[in-house]
Structure formats: structure tokens, C-alpha cells
Design an enzyme around this catalytic site. Structure first.
Site, mmCIF file in Angstrom:
data_model
loop_
_atom_site.group_PDB
_atom_site.id
_atom_site.type_symbol
_atom_site.label_atom_id
_atom_site.label_comp_id
_atom_site.label_asym_id
_atom_site.label_seq_id
_atom_site.Cartn_x
_atom_site.Cartn_y
_atom_site.Cartn_z
ATOM 1 N N ARG A 1 -3.940 -5.072 -4.122
ATOM 2 C CA ARG A 1 -5.089 -3.835 -4.459
ATOM 3 C C ARG A 1 -6.750 -4.366 -3.629
ATOM 4 O O ARG A 1 -7.321 -3.263 -3.623
ATOM 5 C CB ARG A 1 -5.603 -3.614 -5.885
ATOM 6 C CG ARG A 1 -3.828 -3.204 -6.879
ATOM 7 C CD ARG A 1 -4.928 -2.833 -8.264
ATOM 8 N NE ARG A 1 -5.542 -1.364 -7.866
ATOM 9 C CZ ARG A 1 -7.186 -1.062 -8.774
ATOM 10 N NH1 ARG A 1 -7.746 -2.793 -8.783
ATOM 11 N NH2 ARG A 1 -7.582 -0.513 -8.503
ATOM 12 N N PRO B 1 -2.545 9.125 -19.498
ATOM 13 C CA PRO B 1 -3.593 7.568 -18.558
ATOM 14 C C PRO B 1 -2.362 6.533 -18.751
ATOM 15 O O PRO B 1 -1.463 6.326 -19.459
ATOM 16 C CB PRO B 1 -4.261 7.137 -20.389
ATOM 17 C CG PRO B 1 -3.054 7.972 -21.579
ATOM 18 C CD PRO B 1 -3.013 8.749 -21.102
ATOM 19 N N GLY B 2 -2.822 5.591 -17.829
ATOM 20 C CA GLY B 2 -2.274 4.826 -17.154
ATOM 21 C C GLY B 2 -2.523 3.814 -17.152
ATOM 22 O O GLY B 2 -2.813 2.700 -17.627
ATOM 23 N N TYR C 1 -1.180 -1.367 -12.237
ATOM 24 C CA TYR C 1 -1.134 -1.173 -10.344
ATOM 25 C C TYR C 1 -1.058 -2.775 -9.264
ATOM 26 O O TYR C 1 -1.278 -3.091 -8.849
ATOM 27 C CB TYR C 1 -2.167 -0.833 -9.565
ATOM 28 C CG TYR C 1 -2.189 0.609 -10.655
ATOM 29 C CD1 TYR C 1 -1.038 1.448 -10.763
ATOM 30 C CD2 TYR C 1 -2.931 1.805 -11.451
ATOM 31 C CE1 TYR C 1 -0.703 3.087 -10.950
ATOM 32 C CE2 TYR C 1 -3.433 2.538 -12.041
ATOM 33 C CZ TYR C 1 -2.024 3.673 -11.781
ATOM 34 O OH TYR C 1 -2.104 4.684 -12.236
ATOM 35 N N CYS D 1 1.113 -15.225 5.546
ATOM 36 C CA CYS D 1 0.347 -15.346 6.644
ATOM 37 C C CYS D 1 0.372 -14.607 7.304
ATOM 38 O O CYS D 1 1.151 -13.093 7.988
ATOM 39 C CB CYS D 1 1.989 -15.463 6.983
ATOM 40 S SG CYS D 1 2.066 -16.181 8.852
#
Ligand code: LLP
Length: 439
Positions: free
Chosen positions: A338, A299-300, A398, A369
Site C-alpha cells: 500500500r 464495509p470492508g 488490503y 530488490c
């Protein structure tokens, strides 16, 4: 530190203080923003410890023996987290020499580290061997041969797992699906390549095959794909046994359990998922007449995601009548790519006025930009004005680990919260840091 009677937002560690400001892990976010500035990553260290213990105790109870979780450092990688992992007695999954170096620099016991990667260079392999990494997760024929040679030069026999692809599609988003036959990771079982790899591993004198690994994907809320993968893996373990006599002692089923990012995501019961997976694993072992292996999970996200929050300060608020309201913040895709990458949806809260009901749908934009530099679209918040703090919830996985310096924007600091106290874990990058390697 969270008082149960307090109003919570999405998760128990996100509450509203008496003065109307948002609190995280029992600490006032406005005070933290004053002290450290924004953008700011916050991590609830107590929740991280709780999740590690939950995985450890549930896996031990459900699978038995030495079965345990490995924290997948790709979700969040700093020295501070490896110190927590060491303290909790966790094992870890490292996916690059940089992650390996970070864990080592934090004093993490490397015999509890598993070294992943679909394209380890000779230098990576040498570094991992010299660091005393406990187990390699080997991906290919080339890697096995290189490892055998380099381990031979050191006169060691390196324990390995082989990464194979069971051909399971967990129906998560394509960018994080990894267990299908058509994948850059691992060797497919279906084509016979995985069996060939096992035979090769067994023929090498400086490689000690201990078992197999698969990882089917990420942000998965359903146990069934894991059950299906386990069934395929036991079928494979049986075919390796029949062909070679080797019986795998370890089965690593990877990571991927889902996390609640918004009210519309289900709350996931990790303990219940572990228990039903264990029932399926035991049944599969029995069906194939195999002994119960040591089961590993990686698991992360589910250890760190809801332990994280990002704080920004609102700058420009631009309403385009008939279109939308852009709320620009002092961060963006460099600290959270993400949305730009996956259209991932987040819960956004006006942290200065967390007691006010959301009354506006806004687009949260970053300062790069680039028009695609958005954190959220259609996020419902209490109308923010310049100077308000905006909190993006569930950013512990993440985000920091995928952060960049695009537009030469320095990375925010990371502050760990524990027992109501704040501690700087990663300092804010300076402009000097940005030009450090420029000649
Ligand atoms: N083990 C292996 C071999 C993996 O490839 C991964 C994630 C994990 C464990 C941990 O999976 P988790 O429990 O965190 O779902 N950047 C994407 C996620 C990529 C996941 C890559 N592999 C995102 O932001 O959603």
C-alpha cells in the site's frame, strides 16, 4: 481482553505490556512472534465480530426492515473470515470467482452472498449460479445478456442489482474513487445508460431486477458524499419508476467508511454516520414520493483494518548521515504493497520496546530488490536494532488480500486472536508452495 487502565497506542486493542513489549488484542506480540515467526499477520477476531454487530444493529435501528451490512471480502479474504461472517449472520460482497470459492469452501451460506465484478466471464457467471449466490450486482449490458442466457439454461430467475455511477466525487485518493461518471465500474446515470440498463434488465425473463447499487470510493471520513449519492440514487429510482413502473426495493450504497491509520486521522463514529445517512435516505425517499427501500452498505476496511497488525523482525539499520535511517525488515511490499501503490501512511511501533518513546524518524524498507519497496517513510519509532520486532498497525484491510510473491517471497501466516487465545488461520507459505504450479 484489553485492560482499560493499560496504555493504548492509536487503538484500544494495541497496548503496552508490563515487560515493555507490545500487546495486541490482549496477547503479547513477542510471544506470538516466537511461536509463529515473522513476518506475521495478526487479526483481532473479537473486534471483527464487534464491528459486524455494530453495523448490523445500527443499520437495523436506523434504516429499519432488512437493511444490513455486507462484508466486502476484498479487504480481507480467507476461509476463517467467512466462518466468522457466517457465525455473525452477515451477508457478504464477493468480487471474483476466487473470493466466491473461498466463501463456499468455508461453508458460507451462499444465498447471503452478493456477486460483484465489472467483467464477469461466462465461467464466473456459471460458477456463481451453480453455487446458489443470492444476488448478482450486474455492471453492464453484456453481463445482463450473458446472465439471462446462462440462468435460462438452468431454468432459474436470478435476482440482480444494477451497479450505476451517481457522479459523486468523494475527494479520497484517485485510485479508490469509483462513483464518478468516468469509471470502469457501473453505468452512468447522467448519460442515460443506467436507465437503459434498467429497461433491459426488466425485459429479460431470467433476470429479476431488485434494485440498484453504487459505490463512491474508499477511506472516506465524511458522510456528505453518501448523502449526495443517496439523493442522486433516489432521483434515479424515481426516473426508473416513471419510465417503467418498476420501484426498486433495494438500494446498496456501497462501502468506504474511513479508518484511523495514524494519530492525524480522525476517529470515525460509524454509528453516528449510519444514523445521519439514514436520516438523509428517509428524507430523499420522502422527497421523491418513494417507499423506503432495504438499504445495504458494503464495509470492508472499517470492519477489518484496525483488527489487523503486521509484525516484522528488524535486520539492517543503516543511517545515511544527512539523509535518513533505513530500517530493513523481513517483509515488505509483497505483504503490504500500500505504500508503494498509494503512499499510504502507517503507524509503526518498536514492539520489543513499546514502552520507550519514539525518538527517531525512520524509513521502513522491505527486502525486495526494488527501491520503492518501502512500508513507511518518516515513521517515528523508538530506535530499533537488529532483532527488534517492528509492528505496523492497522494492516487488517488490503494487506493480506493484496499480498504477492514478488521476489519469490512466501506469504506470511495469519493468526486470529480471540479471547486472549491465538489460532492459526492461514499457514506460512513454504518454498514448496512457491514452486507448486511450476512445471
Ligand atoms: N463495495 C465495492 C463495490 C467496492 O468496490 C469496495 C472497495 C467496497 C465495497 C469496500 O470498500 P471499503 O469499505 O473497504 O472502503 N486497495 C485499496 C482499496 C480499494 C477499494 C476497492 N473497493 C486500498 O488498499 O486502499
Amino acid at each position: 481482553m484489553t485492560n482499560c487502565s493499560e496504555k493504548t497506542i492509536l487503538h484500544d486493542n494495541v497496548t503496552v505490556g508490563e515487560n515493555g513489549t507490545l500487546r495486541f488484542a490482549g496477547v503479547d506480540t513477542a510471544a506470538l512472534a516466537d511461536k509463529y515467526g515473522t513476518p506475521l499477520y495478526l487479526m483481532d477476531a473479537d473486534l471483527i465480530r464487534t464491528r459486524c454487530r455494530l453495523y448490523q444493529s445500527e443499520m437495523k435501528a436506523a434504516f429499519g426492515g432488512a437493511s444490513r451490512p455486507l462484508f466486502a471480502g476484498k479487504a480481507f479474504c480467507t476461509k476463517a473470515i467467512y466462518r466468522i461472517m457466517a457465525e455473525c449472520g452477515m451477508s457478504v460482497d464477493l468480487v471474483s470467482p476466487g473470493e466466491l470459492y473461498t466463501a463456499k469452501a468455508a461453508g458460507f451460506p451462499m444465498e447471503r452472498a452478493f456477486f460483484h465484478g465489472n467483467n464477469k466471464t461466462d465461467a464466473d457467471i456459471s460458477l456463481a449460479l451453480d453455487s446458489g449466490v443470492g444476488c448478482f450486482v450486474c455492471d453492464s449490458r453484456e453481463e445482463l445478456l450473458a446472465l439471462d442466457k446462462i440462468a435460462g439454461e438452468r431454468a432459474v430467475r436470478q435476482p440482480v442489482l444494477l451497479r450505476v455511477t451517481p457522479g459523486i466525487d468523494p475527494h479520497t485518493f484517485a485510485a479508490v474513487t469509483t462513483g464518478k461518471v468516468d469509471s470502469k465500474f457501473g453505468s452512468p446515470i447522467a448519460t442515460g445508460a443506467a436507465l437503459e440498463l434498467a429497461e433491459l434488465a426488466l425485459s429479460l425473463s431470467h433476470v429479476e431486477l431488485t434494485g440498484f447499487h453504487c459505490h463512491i470510493g474508499s477511506q472516506i471520513f465524511d458522510v456528505q458524499p453518501y448523502v449526495d449519492a443517496a439523493d442522486v440514487m433516489f432521483g434515479f429510482i424515481k426516473s426508473v419508476k416513471d419510465a417503467t413502473g418498476f420501484v426498486a426495493g433495494t438500494l446498496n450504497l456501497g462501502g468506504g467508511f474511513g479508518v484511523r491509520y495514524t494519530e492525524s486521522d480522525p476517529a470515525f463514529d460509524y454509528a453516528a454516520a449510519i444514523r445521519s445517512l439514514a436520516d438523509a435516505v428517509k428524507a430523499a425517499a420522502k422527497k421523491h414520493g418513494l417507499p423506503m427501500p432495504t438499504v445495504l452498505l458494503e464495509p470492508g476496511r472499517s470492519i477489518v483494518a484496525d483488527a489487523g497488525m503486521t509484525l516484522y523482525t528488524v535486520g539492517t539499520v543503516k543511517e545515511i548521515p544527512g539523509f535518513r535511517t533505513y530500517v530493513s525488515v523481513d517483509g515488505g511490499m509483497p505483504d503490504n504493497p500500500r505504500y508503494a501503490l498509494y503512499r499510504s501512511v502507517y503507524t509503526v511501533v518498536n514492539a520489543t520496546h513499546a514502552d520507550r518513546a519514539p525518538d527517531r524518524a525512520v524509513t521502513v524498507a522491505g527486502r525486495c530488490c526494488e527501491s520503492g519497496d518501502l512500508i513507511a517513510e518518516g515513521a517515528r519509532v523508538a530506535t530499533p536494532v537488529r532483532g527488534d520486532l517492528l509492528a505496523v498497525l492497522v494492516t487488517g484491510a488490503y494487506n493480506y488480500s493484496m499480498a504477492s510473491n514478488y521476489n519469490r517471497i512466501p506469504r506470511p501466516p495469519v493468526v486470529f486472536l480471540s479471547n486472549g487465545k491465538d489460532e492459526l488461520a492461514v499457514r506460512r507459505e513454504s518454498y514448496e508452495d512457491l514452486v507448486r504450479n511450476d512445471l
